[in-house]
Write a protein that holds these residues in place. Structure first.
Motif, PDB file in Angstrom:
ATOM      1  N   GLY A  64      77.244 -18.277 -33.397  1.00 61.01           N
ATOM      2  CA  GLY A  64      76.973 -17.707 -34.709  1.00 61.01           C
ATOM      3  C   GLY A  64      76.398 -18.746 -35.649  1.00 61.01           C
ATOM      4  O   GLY A  64      76.483 -19.952 -35.417  1.00 61.01           O
ATOM      5  N   THR A  65      75.802 -18.247 -36.704  1.00 61.57           N
ATOM      6  CA  THR A  65      75.148 -19.123 -37.677  1.00 61.57           C
ATOM      7  C   THR A  65      76.140 -20.083 -38.331  1.00 61.57           C
ATOM      8  O   THR A  65      75.866 -21.278 -38.465  1.00 61.57           O
ATOM      9  N   ALA A  66      77.281 -19.577 -38.727  1.00 62.61           N
ATOM     10  CA  ALA A  66      78.285 -20.426 -39.371  1.00 62.61           C
ATOM     11  C   ALA A  66      78.788 -21.502 -38.413  1.00 62.61           C
ATOM     12  O   ALA A  66      78.969 -22.666 -38.799  1.00 62.61           O
ATOM     13  N   GLN A  71      78.940 -27.108 -36.424  1.00 63.86           N
ATOM     14  CA  GLN A  71      78.710 -28.094 -35.369  1.00 63.86           C
ATOM     15  C   GLN A  71      77.697 -29.141 -35.818  1.00 63.86           C
ATOM     16  O   GLN A  71      77.892 -30.339 -35.566  1.00 63.86           O
ATOM     17  N   SER A  72      76.651 -28.717 -36.510  1.00 66.75           N
ATOM     18  CA  SER A  72      75.654 -29.673 -37.016  1.00 66.75           C
ATOM     19  C   SER A  72      76.284 -30.642 -38.009  1.00 66.75           C
ATOM     20  O   SER A  72      76.023 -31.845 -37.969  1.00 66.75           O
ATOM     21  N   ALA A  73      77.129 -30.104 -38.894  1.00 65.06           N
ATOM     22  CA  ALA A  73      77.814 -30.957 -39.869  1.00 65.06           C
ATOM     23  C   ALA A  73      78.774 -31.912 -39.170  1.00 65.06           C
ATOM     24  O   ALA A  73      78.881 -33.083 -39.551  1.00 65.06           O
ATOM     25  N   CYS A  74      79.456 -31.427 -38.154  1.00 62.46           N
ATOM     26  CA  CYS A  74      80.395 -32.247 -37.381  1.00 62.46           C
ATOM     27  C   CYS A  74      79.667 -33.425 -36.733  1.00 62.46           C
ATOM     28  O   CYS A  74      80.099 -34.570 -36.840  1.00 62.46           O
ATOM     29  N   VAL A  75      78.551 -33.135 -36.076  1.00 58.98           N
ATOM     30  CA  VAL A  75      77.784 -34.189 -35.399  1.00 58.98           C
ATOM     31  C   VAL A  75      77.242 -35.186 -36.419  1.00 58.98           C
ATOM     32  O   VAL A  75      77.330 -36.404 -36.222  1.00 58.98           O
TER      33      VAL A  75
END
Length: 108
Positions: A64-66, A71-75
């Motif tokens: 999902g988009t959220a 995940q992008s923020a986590c990385v």
């Protein structure tokens, strides 16, 4: 020149929403075996290893988009936290000390 081998803990600590609490505090080792961090090509290999490990630790299997945004923020946070420690590992290698491995941790 004599080369010494040390172990450095490289922590990728991420504070994000607890959407995937099952991996909270996950840790993985990033090996520097076979890398000469005084060489640009090997520094790029280390960067690839750290990024790959951060992506793996931040992956939840959800969709999902959220979740993609999380995940992008986590990385991104993991890599930002790891950067100073990776730079220190490179600086130590340039000073004659080769590190054996780096530890990567993701806490969500």
């Amino acid at each position: 020149m004599m080369t010494r081998t040390l172990i450095l803990a490289l922590s990728l600590t991420v504070a994000t929403a607890p959407a995937a609490a099952q991996t909270e505090g996950a840790t993985a080792a990033v090996s520097t075996a076979g890398l000469d961090l005084t060489r640009a090509a090997d520094r790029e290999r280390l960067d690839t290893r750290v990024k790959s490990t951060a992506r793996r630790l931040c992956r939840s299997g959800l969709r999902g988009t959220a979740e993609n945004a999380r995940q992008s923020a986590c990385v991104a946070a993991a890599l930002a936290n790891a950067a100073p420690q990776a730079e220190r590992a490179i600086a130590q290698a340039q000073g004659g000390t080769q590190l054996a491995l780096l530890m990567v941790e993701a806490a969500r």
